[in-house]
Design a protein around this motif. Structure first.
Motif, PDB file in Angstrom:
ATOM      1  N   ILE A   1     107.880  21.099  52.003  1.00  0.00           N
ATOM      2  CA  ILE A   1     108.708  21.560  53.133  1.00  0.00           C
ATOM      3  C   ILE A   1     108.254  20.934  54.453  1.00  0.00           C
ATOM      4  O   ILE A   1     108.626  21.408  55.529  1.00  0.00           O
ATOM      5  CB  ILE A   1     108.711  23.096  53.242  1.00  0.00           C
ATOM      6  N   GLY A   2     107.420  19.892  54.364  1.00  0.00           N
ATOM      7  CA  GLY A   2     107.048  19.170  55.577  1.00  0.00           C
ATOM      8  C   GLY A   2     105.625  19.329  56.045  1.00  0.00           C
ATOM      9  O   GLY A   2     105.232  18.732  57.049  1.00  0.00           O
ATOM     10  N   GLY A   3     104.830  20.139  55.345  1.00  0.00           N
ATOM     11  CA  GLY A   3     103.419  20.250  55.694  1.00  0.00           C
ATOM     12  C   GLY A   3     102.702  18.940  55.412  1.00  0.00           C
ATOM     13  O   GLY A   3     103.138  18.139  54.574  1.00  0.00           O
ATOM     14  N   ALA A   4     101.609  18.717  56.101  1.00  0.00           N
ATOM     15  CA  ALA A   4     100.870  17.451  55.955  1.00  0.00           C
ATOM     16  C   ALA A   4      99.446  17.716  55.508  1.00  0.00           C
ATOM     17  O   ALA A   4      98.854  18.749  55.835  1.00  0.00           O
ATOM     18  CB  ALA A   4     100.858  16.690  57.273  1.00  0.00           C
ATOM     19  N   MET A   5      98.904  16.749  54.763  1.00  0.00           N
ATOM     20  CA  MET A   5      97.478  16.797  54.446  1.00  0.00           C
ATOM     21  C   MET A   5      96.699  16.256  55.642  1.00  0.00           C
ATOM     22  O   MET A   5      97.240  15.535  56.488  1.00  0.00           O
ATOM     23  CB  MET A   5      97.188  15.957  53.209  1.00  0.00           C
ATOM     24  N   GLN A   6      95.431  16.603  55.717  1.00  0.00           N
ATOM     25  CA  GLN A   6      94.595  16.094  56.800  1.00  0.00           C
ATOM     26  C   GLN A   6      94.588  14.568  56.760  1.00  0.00           C
ATOM     27  O   GLN A   6      94.744  13.943  55.722  1.00  0.00           O
ATOM     28  CB  GLN A   6      93.184  16.642  56.685  1.00  0.00           C
ATOM     29  N   ARG A   7      94.385  13.965  57.921  1.00  0.00           N
ATOM     30  CA  ARG A   7      94.521  12.517  58.032  1.00  0.00           C
ATOM     31  C   ARG A   7      93.347  11.755  57.440  1.00  0.00           C
ATOM     32  O   ARG A   7      93.473  10.567  57.164  1.00  0.00           O
ATOM     33  CB  ARG A   7      94.681  12.130  59.507  1.00  0.00           C
TER      34      ARG A   7
ATOM     35  N   MET B   1      87.260  19.609  45.571  1.00  0.00           N
ATOM     36  CA  MET B   1      87.774  18.640  46.541  1.00  0.00           C
ATOM     37  C   MET B   1      87.976  19.387  47.852  1.00  0.00           C
ATOM     38  O   MET B   1      88.667  20.406  47.896  1.00  0.00           O
ATOM     39  CB  MET B   1      89.089  18.036  46.059  1.00  0.00           C
ATOM     40  N   CYS B   2      87.363  18.884  48.911  1.00  0.00           N
ATOM     41  CA  CYS B   2      87.300  19.635  50.173  1.00  0.00           C
ATOM     42  C   CYS B   2      88.391  19.284  51.166  1.00  0.00           C
ATOM     43  O   CYS B   2      88.499  19.923  52.209  1.00  0.00           O
ATOM     44  CB  CYS B   2      85.942  19.429  50.824  1.00  0.00           C
ATOM     45  N   GLY B   3      89.173  18.244  50.901  1.00  0.00           N
ATOM     46  CA  GLY B   3      90.283  17.928  51.789  1.00  0.00           C
ATOM     47  C   GLY B   3      91.449  18.864  51.544  1.00  0.00           C
ATOM     48  O   GLY B   3      91.617  19.388  50.437  1.00  0.00           O
ATOM     49  N   GLY B   4      92.261  19.073  52.566  1.00  0.00           N
ATOM     50  CA  GLY B   4      93.358  20.006  52.365  1.00  0.00           C
ATOM     51  C   GLY B   4      94.451  19.855  53.393  1.00  0.00           C
ATOM     52  O   GLY B   4      94.576  18.830  54.071  1.00  0.00           O
ATOM     53  N   LEU B   5      95.252  20.893  53.509  1.00  0.00           N
ATOM     54  CA  LEU B   5      96.395  20.885  54.412  1.00  0.00           C
ATOM     55  C   LEU B   5      95.936  20.866  55.867  1.00  0.00           C
ATOM     56  O   LEU B   5      95.002  21.576  56.253  1.00  0.00           O
ATOM     57  CB  LEU B   5      97.262  22.116  54.158  1.00  0.00           C
ATOM     58  N   SER B   6      96.589  20.054  56.641  1.00  0.00           N
ATOM     59  CA  SER B   6      96.224  19.919  58.043  1.00  0.00           C
ATOM     60  C   SER B   6      96.423  21.252  58.771  1.00  0.00           C
ATOM     61  O   SER B   6      97.437  21.925  58.608  1.00  0.00           O
ATOM     62  CB  SER B   6      97.078  18.835  58.703  1.00  0.00           C
ATOM     63  N   THR B   7      95.436  21.615  59.569  1.00  0.00           N
ATOM     64  CA  THR B   7      95.497  22.865  60.307  1.00  0.00           C
ATOM     65  C   THR B   7      94.642  22.733  61.559  1.00  0.00           C
ATOM     66  O   THR B   7      94.004  21.713  61.788  1.00  0.00           O
ATOM     67  CB  THR B   7      95.007  24.046  59.439  1.00  0.00           C
ATOM     68  N   ASP B   8      94.639  23.767  62.367  1.00  0.00           N
ATOM     69  CA  ASP B   8      93.780  23.800  63.553  1.00  0.00           C
ATOM     70  C   ASP B   8      93.184  25.198  63.656  1.00  0.00           C
ATOM     71  O   ASP B   8      93.216  25.960  62.685  1.00  0.00           O
ATOM     72  CB  ASP B   8      94.547  23.397  64.814  1.00  0.00           C
ATOM     73  N   ASP B   9      92.622  25.550  64.823  1.00  0.00           N
ATOM     74  CA  ASP B   9      91.943  26.833  64.910  1.00  0.00           C
ATOM     75  C   ASP B   9      92.889  28.025  64.948  1.00  0.00           C
ATOM     76  O   ASP B   9      92.437  29.171  65.004  1.00  0.00           O
ATOM     77  CB  ASP B   9      90.981  26.868  66.097  1.00  0.00           C
ATOM     78  N   ARG B  10      94.205  27.778  64.867  1.00  0.00           N
ATOM     79  CA  ARG B  10      95.162  28.876  64.656  1.00  0.00           C
ATOM     80  C   ARG B  10      95.336  29.154  63.179  1.00  0.00           C
ATOM     81  O   ARG B  10      95.949  30.135  62.797  1.00  0.00           O
ATOM     82  CB  ARG B  10      96.505  28.528  65.292  1.00  0.00           C
ATOM     83  N   MET B  11      94.867  28.238  62.338  1.00  0.00           N
ATOM     84  CA  MET B  11      94.910  28.327  60.872  1.00  0.00           C
ATOM     85  C   MET B  11      96.327  28.221  60.320  1.00  0.00           C
ATOM     86  O   MET B  11      96.593  28.573  59.173  1.00  0.00           O
ATOM     87  CB  MET B  11      94.220  29.608  60.383  1.00  0.00           C
TER      88      MET B  11
ATOM     89  N   VAL C   1      99.546  25.906  59.080  1.00  0.00           N
ATOM     90  CA  VAL C   1      99.768  24.592  58.494  1.00  0.00           C
ATOM     91  C   VAL C   1     100.519  23.717  59.491  1.00  0.00           C
ATOM     92  O   VAL C   1     101.482  24.166  60.132  1.00  0.00           O
ATOM     93  CB  VAL C   1     100.558  24.711  57.176  1.00  0.00           C
ATOM     94  N   LEU C   2     100.080  22.475  59.623  1.00  0.00           N
ATOM     95  CA  LEU C   2     100.697  21.528  60.550  1.00  0.00           C
ATOM     96  C   LEU C   2     101.510  20.490  59.788  1.00  0.00           C
ATOM     97  O   LEU C   2     101.229  20.188  58.625  1.00  0.00           O
ATOM     98  CB  LEU C   2      99.628  20.809  61.368  1.00  0.00           C
ATOM     99  N   ASP C   3     102.510  19.922  60.456  1.00  0.00           N
ATOM    100  CA  ASP C   3     103.241  18.810  59.857  1.00  0.00           C
ATOM    101  C   ASP C   3     102.610  17.496  60.302  1.00  0.00           C
ATOM    102  O   ASP C   3     101.576  17.477  60.986  1.00  0.00           O
ATOM    103  CB  ASP C   3     104.735  18.893  60.188  1.00  0.00           C
ATOM    104  N   LYS C   4     103.228  16.370  59.946  1.00  0.00           N
ATOM    105  CA  LYS C   4     102.646  15.057  60.237  1.00  0.00           C
ATOM    106  C   LYS C   4     102.550  14.784  61.734  1.00  0.00           C
ATOM    107  O   LYS C   4     101.778  13.918  62.168  1.00  0.00           O
ATOM    108  CB  LYS C   4     103.459  13.958  59.554  1.00  0.00           C
ATOM    109  N   ASP C   5     103.323  15.506  62.536  1.00  0.00           N
ATOM    110  CA  ASP C   5     103.283  15.341  63.988  1.00  0.00           C
ATOM    111  C   ASP C   5     102.438  16.420  64.663  1.00  0.00           C
ATOM    112  O   ASP C   5     102.506  16.604  65.878  1.00  0.00           O
ATOM    113  CB  ASP C   5     104.710  15.380  64.549  1.00  0.00           C
TER     114      ASP C   5
END
Length: 569
Positions: free
Chosen positions: A315-321, A494-504, A506-510
């Motif tokens: 649905i548009g969520g992104a993995m960490q870069r 595996m420790c990589g995951g969905l991109s997020t920030d301190d709001r926890m 999920v972020l999209d590619k932008d």
């Protein structure tokens, strides 16, 4: 070497029967027979050999290789304030935290039981640490700087800061919650104190009322507590699709024993579905090194397939870069290293052995066919004991992983028992001569004997001009019988995951956040990168506890500021 010949190296290791992992202890203690399921047996918690060197898939397992489902297949709709995907450590911390502040919560777990493994849990400034005088030895600025260095500058430092500030209070909450079921908290610290590599005294470990340590009984107890508080924990419910309206996730469609059910979320959805280490396409795409691992341990076995990542990306969520996701790779499925002489398939020494288990594991993967042995003599265990007593050895998978300060200390009897077990399983070979040992290892006799001779020369002068090993960690290999232990790099998480920030969220590619889609635990990205930081043993589980609790509270309408800050930078 082909995969078949590589298997010959492992075939006598009894890898499927011999690992004593904390994740396999105390399992199922509080579950009904229906929840345990018919396949909850020894095999469920055992490691398995992986195929080595498989090329990255041209069709990685995303955006979504899960079974397709749409609204027309839904047989029933169930509503709650918060839907949590995953009944592991993070998911259950989130569920209990949310229900305690008044939210109606449903937890969806695809397996027949909750998932849990290991036993170490990192937290900073907990009441337990305060009470036992440990907090004064925790230096948050130093640790934060080291974590950033291990992450090679590719981690979100706001997430690290939030963890350092709030993990102590989250541990206090977990401690008090588990006390209602008779658990006791403790401190694991057999950490390495090498001046160049230091494991910080931040590691907690719980024991249940029967004295069983580890996270398996912890998560079982959390499931029981959650149910008592009104959380609906639905097992055998695999989340396959997120339903979105604009920027808000409104529901999760899951395949259950009753068919497809839509779980509508009035407030939020929390992805706490664990990592993706059993999805080889994802592993080989995001971390080529990790795809070389010799074995894998997870409980339930092979259940961590990245489902939460895929439905979010769908649905548009992104993995960490970060291009090469960090992984927990330890020497868990094979023999112990003890920082003794390491040789490769050529019978040659190839490294400074005085390093952490993560570096040992990753380093051996790049030797010929990934083969490495730890070699020592009849005095080997005595040397290991001496290093522990002098505090020049120890650390993850050198020290004993189930020891708790003041309760159960390092034991020579336990070490002897493990060696006997490893010999019976074929993980350690024994011989009366170096030549015979070389034959059992399958390495060239002459080169191996030459290597041992050179190593003994280095030991004698206490100056490792070949690789720079600390002089105090140099011990000879000269008294029969001689031992060689198979070193197996074991992929745990595996420790990589969905991109997020301190709001926890999920972020999209932008880097735009969803309104109400949260992520916690091993599915969460941007916290680890580069390499897994063993300087804080149990930091992966600490992340599950801390961000599980925080997401549960925030999703229910509270703030991270409602959680006390116990330690600051």
């Amino acid at each position: 070497m082909t995969n078949q010949s590589r298997r010959n190296f492992f075939k006598t290791s009894a890898i499927g029967t011999g690992v004593v992992a904390l994740g396999a202890t105390g399992i199922g203690s509080s579950l009904s027979a229906a929840e345990k399921g018919p396949d909850l047996d020894k095999a469920a918690a055992q490691p398995f050999i992986t195929e080595r060197g498989i090329a990255p898939s041209k069709n990685p397992a995303y955006p979504n290789t899960l079974p397709k489902v749409d609204a027309s297949q839904v047989k029933e709709t169930v509503e709650a304030d918060i839907i949590v995907i995953g009944a592991g450590f993070a998911g259950m911390c989130a569920a209990i935290s949310a229900v305690e502040v008044g939210a109606k919560v449903i937890v969806l777990e695809k397996y027949k039981r909750p998932g849990a493994r290991g036993g170490h849990i990192t937290a900073f400034g907990s009441d337990f640490q305060d009470k036992h005088g440990i907090t004064k030895d925790i230096h948050p600025r130093q640790i934060a700087k080291e974590l950033e260095r291990w992450g090679q500058g590719r981690v979100d430092e706001d997430l690290l800061r939030l963890f350092i500030e709030k993990s102590g209070a989250c541990m206090d909450w977990l401690d008090n919650t588990l006390k209602t079921k008779g658990f006791q908290n403790g401190q694991w610290f057999e950490g390495c104190k090498d001046p160049f590599y230091y494991e910080h005294p931040v590691t907690h470990m719980f024991r249940d009322k029967n004295g069983v340590p580890g996270n398996a009984p912890v998560v079982d107890a959390l499931v029981e507590i959650a149910k008592e508080k009104g959380v609906d924990v639905v097992f055998e419910a695999r989340a396959l699709k997120l339903v979105k309206d604009g920027n808000k996730v409104t529901a999760v469609i899951a395949k259950t024993k009753k068919g497809y059910v839509q779980y509508a979320a009035k407030k939020a959805v929390i992805i706490a579905s664990g990592d993706y280490a059993s999805n080889h396409d994802m592993v080989s795409y995001y971390s080529q090194t990790s795809s070389l691992a010799d074995a894998q341990i997870y409980f339930p076995s092979k259940s961590n397939t990245g489902d939460g990542h895929m439905i979010a990306m769908d649905i548009g969520g992104a993995m960490q870069r970060d291009a090469n996701h960090a992984a927990v790779i330890h020497l868990e499925a094979g023999a112990k290293s003890y920082n003794f002489l390491h040789v490769n398939a050529y019978g040659k020494r190839f490294k400074n052995e005085d390093i952490n288990t993560q570096s040992m594991s990753c380093g051996k993967l790049y030797q010929k066919d990934g083969i490495a042995w730890s070699v020592y003599d009849a005095n080997g265990l005595s040397y290991a004991e001496e290093m522990m007593k002098k505090k020049i050895g120890g650390g993850l998978f050198f020290g004993q992983q189930d020891k708790i300060v003041g309760v159960k200390e390092w034991s020579m009897d336990d070490e002897k028992h493990m060696l006997e077990k490893h010999i019976s399983e074929g993980k350690v070979v024994v011989a009366n001569t170096l030549e015979e040992l070389a034959d059992k290892m399958g390495v060239p006799r002459a080169e191996f004997v030459k290597t041992v001779k050179r190593y003994n020369e280095i030991v004698k002068v206490k100056n490792d001009t070949d690789f720079g090993k600390r002089s105090e960690c140099l011990y000879p290999v000269e008294k029969a019988p001689f031992y060689a232990g198979k070193l197996l790099a074991t992929l745990l998480t595996m420790c990589g995951g969905l991109s997020t920030d301190d709001r926890m969220l999920v972020l999209d590619k932008d880097d735009k956040a969803f309104d109400n889609l949260y992520v916690a635990g091993a599915a969460q990205g941007n916290f680890f990168a580069g390499d897994y930081p063993t300087i804080c043993p149990g930091i992966g589980h600490g992340r599950c506890m801390t961000f599980g609790r925080l997401t549960g509270l925030v999703a229910a309408g509270k703030s991270v500021n409602d959680v006390k800050t116990k330690m600051t930078l």
